[in-house]
Scaffold this active site. Structure first.
Site, PDB file in Angstrom:
ATOM      1  N   ASP A  80       2.860  -0.019  -0.043  1.00  0.00           N
ATOM      2  CA  ASP A  80       1.473  -0.256  -0.456  1.00  0.00           C
ATOM      3  C   ASP A  80       1.155   0.433  -1.782  1.00  0.00           C
ATOM      4  O   ASP A  80       2.026   0.555  -2.643  1.00  0.00           O
ATOM      5  CB  ASP A  80       0.545   0.251   0.673  1.00  0.00           C
ATOM      6  N   ASP A 107      12.299  12.783  -3.279  1.00  0.00           N
ATOM      7  CA  ASP A 107      11.552  11.892  -2.384  1.00  0.00           C
ATOM      8  C   ASP A 107      11.235  12.644  -1.091  1.00  0.00           C
ATOM      9  O   ASP A 107      11.773  12.362  -0.033  1.00  0.00           O
ATOM     10  CB  ASP A 107      12.348  10.611  -2.094  1.00  0.00           C
ATOM     11  N   HIS A 153      -6.204   1.508  -1.317  1.00  0.00           N
ATOM     12  CA  HIS A 153      -5.767   0.554  -0.297  1.00  0.00           C
ATOM     13  C   HIS A 153      -4.748   1.170   0.667  1.00  0.00           C
ATOM     14  O   HIS A 153      -4.898   1.077   1.897  1.00  0.00           O
ATOM     15  CB  HIS A 153      -5.177  -0.658  -1.027  1.00  0.00           C
ATOM     16  N   ILE A 178      -9.509   9.551  14.530  1.00  0.00           N
ATOM     17  CA  ILE A 178      -9.443  10.094  13.163  1.00  0.00           C
ATOM     18  C   ILE A 178     -10.830  10.414  12.608  1.00  0.00           C
ATOM     19  O   ILE A 178     -10.973  10.795  11.455  1.00  0.00           O
ATOM     20  CB  ILE A 178      -8.726   9.126  12.191  1.00  0.00           C
ATOM     21  N   ALA A 203       4.529 -13.061   4.818  1.00  0.00           N
ATOM     22  CA  ALA A 203       4.088 -13.418   6.174  1.00  0.00           C
ATOM     23  C   ALA A 203       4.843 -14.613   6.747  1.00  0.00           C
ATOM     24  O   ALA A 203       5.100 -14.675   7.944  1.00  0.00           O
ATOM     25  CB  ALA A 203       2.587 -13.703   6.164  1.00  0.00           C
ATOM     26  N   TYR A 232       8.002 -15.712   6.187  1.00  0.00           N
ATOM     27  CA  TYR A 232       9.460 -15.745   6.355  1.00  0.00           C
ATOM     28  C   TYR A 232       9.796 -15.907   7.830  1.00  0.00           C
ATOM     29  O   TYR A 232       9.229 -15.228   8.687  1.00  0.00           O
ATOM     30  CB  TYR A 232      10.108 -14.471   5.807  1.00  0.00           C
ATOM     31  N   SER A 261      -5.338  -7.340   5.228  1.00  0.00           N
ATOM     32  CA  SER A 261      -4.762  -6.020   4.938  1.00  0.00           C
ATOM     33  C   SER A 261      -5.141  -4.995   5.992  1.00  0.00           C
ATOM     34  O   SER A 261      -4.378  -4.076   6.278  1.00  0.00           O
ATOM     35  CB  SER A 261      -5.287  -5.490   3.598  1.00  0.00           C
TER      36      SER A 261
HETATM   37 CA    CA Z   1      16.738  12.019  -2.185  1.00  0.00          CA
END
Ligand code: CA
Length: 652
Positions: A187, A225, A244, A259, A349, A351, A404
């Site tokens: 996203d 990462d 988003h 939440i 959507a 596939y 979404s």
């Molecule tokens: Ca890494």
């Protein structure tokens, strides 16, 4: 005698063609708005996949092929390799300055080592521009407490903005926490500092990566990462410059716990944010597939895809097939164009990979949201998608609408099922979610979603969790392997023509029947025809429902006017059959695209208007067009044209 037999075999072929045509009639229905959008890709970039022949080809030979392909490409006119998906033998190129993307694609497609080449298509987030209301965390907390004290537990939870009885809160405490489940949110990114995600400890952490040391510590191909990856900036720095992705992620976490009320328990759903949509909510195929492979290779069980576009990408389909074979659920937004996805495909959507769950948006009254795409075959179910209240960057909350917002409800449920039953594969998870929907009715008992989605239903969390507990976990799922069959078929059709008749008519160029064909040539043709008839018969009998039909193809030279979206083009038709035409026009038309044609008869006296679908293309100049739908009058006209052509051809 020979001529009579010849005619008999021709009639047999014609009969087979008509029978095949009539049989295949209902397979394609077409929607006007499927007209091709030609500029839906990144200028100057393409994606190329090499043929792998994996069953017969060793990795060493494959490496040699890849190396020779790359040096071949780089030696000619300035293709620049942007990224290499090495294990996949897929490459992302910048094309030489001044070269059109469509020409670059055509050039690559002509390379014998290339399986497919395509533009780097653009996809967008699936929200709509309804007024978005913003609330501070304190506001939402007091709204939640107020609702709780008035005894409305549903309204105090995920339902603050939807009163559809999807039974989320009933599952809280009802799911046995057998596993922590990672949901990749492909996203716009995530606000890592938002109190919901920090409070609930809901952000995935890559334990093998040391933050900010500029080293790919776990050797997965990505530096730093630690909490997902930012494919837009090509860095480990995660943020959400749109809102988003943070909103979608909040809905997913919100399926597992409250939440809104300011108190959090440790979330068993961990969000792996993979940013591929930029600050405008747009992203590319190259980054989308990078994110999908990252998700699968780094332990996600569910991938949430609240985005889409109209262009078919083989590279994207292949990435989703990879996820399926790893047991990963792929949830995708049906789209927000009020379109029927059965006739106007939306990707990802649409596939047809068995792990794809396409989600439509329903209202809190359990009707279809006015903007939502639907599809009695291609969209299994709906989930709430109107004015959903969820997390927003900066620590507060906002309402947003779209498929979404419906999509992450299903991703959340898939994750809860996986928590309950860690070994369950995507295929069975999808089955359970689909089978356990509610089928809402109006006051007269009519199903509200009857014509809209395959199950006629809207998600029910509690029923799905209960069914999961009762289910016997299947350890295997149906095999699925990606093949770019259409494209291979396309090139083989382009190369070999569409059957015997075309072959003969080609011969005609060099003195065919009308120019006095000798008896020897006739008997050769006769023998060919006798060989071809059983082959065609065999093909007719063994063909699968979606297999392309085989028709005699007649050489013809006539004008055509073509409408592609808003464009009006003039071209020519060089061959025609009951099933379609070969169209020659100097323009890029996307494979799979629908065009409207007005074809003039060979004598120029009449014309037929017919829609068709591009099934193959050659050098952006010549296209194979399969008729989408033809009525009886059109069939009769084509039959009379081809009969005349046939009479002319056999006037010996
Ligand atoms: Ca890494």
């Amino acid at each position: 005698m020979a001529r009579a037999l010849l005619k008999l075999s021709i009639y047999l072929l014609l009969f087979l063609s008509f029978a095949s045509y009539a049989h295949g009639q209902t397979q394609y229905t077409v929607h006007q708005s499927q007209y091709v959008q030609s500029q839906n890709y990144v200028p100057g970039e393409i994606i190329v996949k090499l043929k792998t022949d994996s069953s017969t080809m060793g990795s060493a030979r494959m490496a040699v092929r890849a190396q020779s392909f790359l040096s071949r490409v780089q030696s000619r006119n300035g293709f620049h390799l942007k990224r290499s998906f090495r294990e996949l033998h897929m490459y992302h190129f910048a094309v030489p300055t001044g070269m059109r993307v469509e020409d670059a694609v055509a050039q690559m497609q002509n390379d014998p080592d290339v399986q497919y080449a395509e533009p780097n298509y653009i996809f967008t987030k699936e929200t709509i521009d309804l007024p978005s209301e913003h609330y501070s965390a304190q506001d939402v907390q007091s709204m939640s407490v107020q609702a709780q004290s008035s005894g409305n537990t549903a309204q105090s939870s995920t339902y603050l903005a939807t009163s559809a009885p999807i039974e989320v809160t009933s599952t809280w405490g009802n799911v046995t926490p057998n596993a922590t489940v990672v949901v990749a949110v492909v996203d716009t990114g995530l606000d890592l500092t938002h109190p919901v995600f920090t409070g609930a400890n809901a952000i995935w952490t890559n334990s093998g990566e040391i933050p900010n040391n500029q080293i790919d510590d776990d050797n997965n191909g990505y530096v730093d990462d630690v909490n997902g990856y930012n494919f837009v900036a090509n860095s480990g720095a995660m943020y959400d410059d749109d809102g988003h992705g943070t909103h979608v992620s909040g809905i997913i976490v919100g399926t597992g716990e409250n939440i809104y009320d300011g108190t959090y328990s440790n979330s068993l759903i961990k969000i792996m944010p993979l940013k591929f949509l930029d600050s405008t909510g747009s992203g590319t195929t190259a980054n989308a597939i990078s994110a999908i492979y990252y998700a699968v290779n780094n332990g996600a069980s569910v991938i949430n895809n609240s985005w889409g576009g109209p262009n078919y990408s083989a590279a994207l389909e292949e990435a989703i097939a990879y996820a399926y074979n790893a047991g990963v659920v792929f949830v995708a937004a049906a789209g927000n164009y009020s379109d029927d996805n059965d006739t106007t495909p939306m990707y990802p959507a649409n596939y047809n990979v068995p792990n794809v769950i396409s989600v439509a948006a329903s209202t809190d009254q359990d009707q279809m949201a006015y903007f939502s795409n639907f599809g009695q075959q291609s969209v299994p179910l709906a989930a709430p998608g109107m004015s959903i209240l969820s997390t927003y960057p900066g620590g507060g909350f906002a309402t947003m609408s779209g498929t979404s917002m419906a999509t992450p409800f299903i991703s959340g449920l898939a994750a809860l099922i996986k928590e309950q039953s860690p070994k369950m594969l995507s295929y069975q998870i999808k089955q359970i979610i689909d089978q356990q929907v509610d089928m809402p009715v109006d006051s007269s008992g009519n199903y509200l979603l009857a014509d809209k989605v395959a199950t006629q239903g809207r998600v029910n969390f509690l029923k799905a969790i209960d069914a999961t507990k009762a289910a016997l976990v299947q350890s295997t799922q149906p095999a699925y392997s990606f093949s770019s069959q259409d494209r291979q078929l396309a090139s083989s059709l382009a190369a070999s023509g569409c059957g015997l008749i075309k072959q003969v008519i080609h011969d005609d160029k060099g003195g065919g029947p009308s120019n006095g064909l000798g008896p020897e040539s006739w008997s050769i043709f006769f023998i060919l025809a006798m060989f071809a008839a059983p082959i065609l018969m065999y093909q007719y009998l063994r063909r699968k429902p979606v297999q392309r039909r085989v028709h005699e193809r007649f050489k013809i030279d006539t004008d055509v006017r073509v409408k592609v979206g808003d464009r009006e083009l003039v071209g020519s038709i060089s061959s025609i059959s009951m099933g379609g035409v070969q169209l020659n026009v100097d323009a890029l038309i996307e494979q799979g695209g629908i065009i409207a044609m007005s074809i003039r008869s060979p004598d120029g006296r009449e014309s037929i208007a017919v829609e068709g679908r591009i099934v193959w293309s050659e050098a952006q100049k010549s296209y194979g067009v399969q008729f989408a739908e033809t009525n009886e009058a059109i069939k009769e006209k084509i039959a009379s044209w081809t009969a005349r052509l046939q009479r002319a051809a056999f006037k010996a």
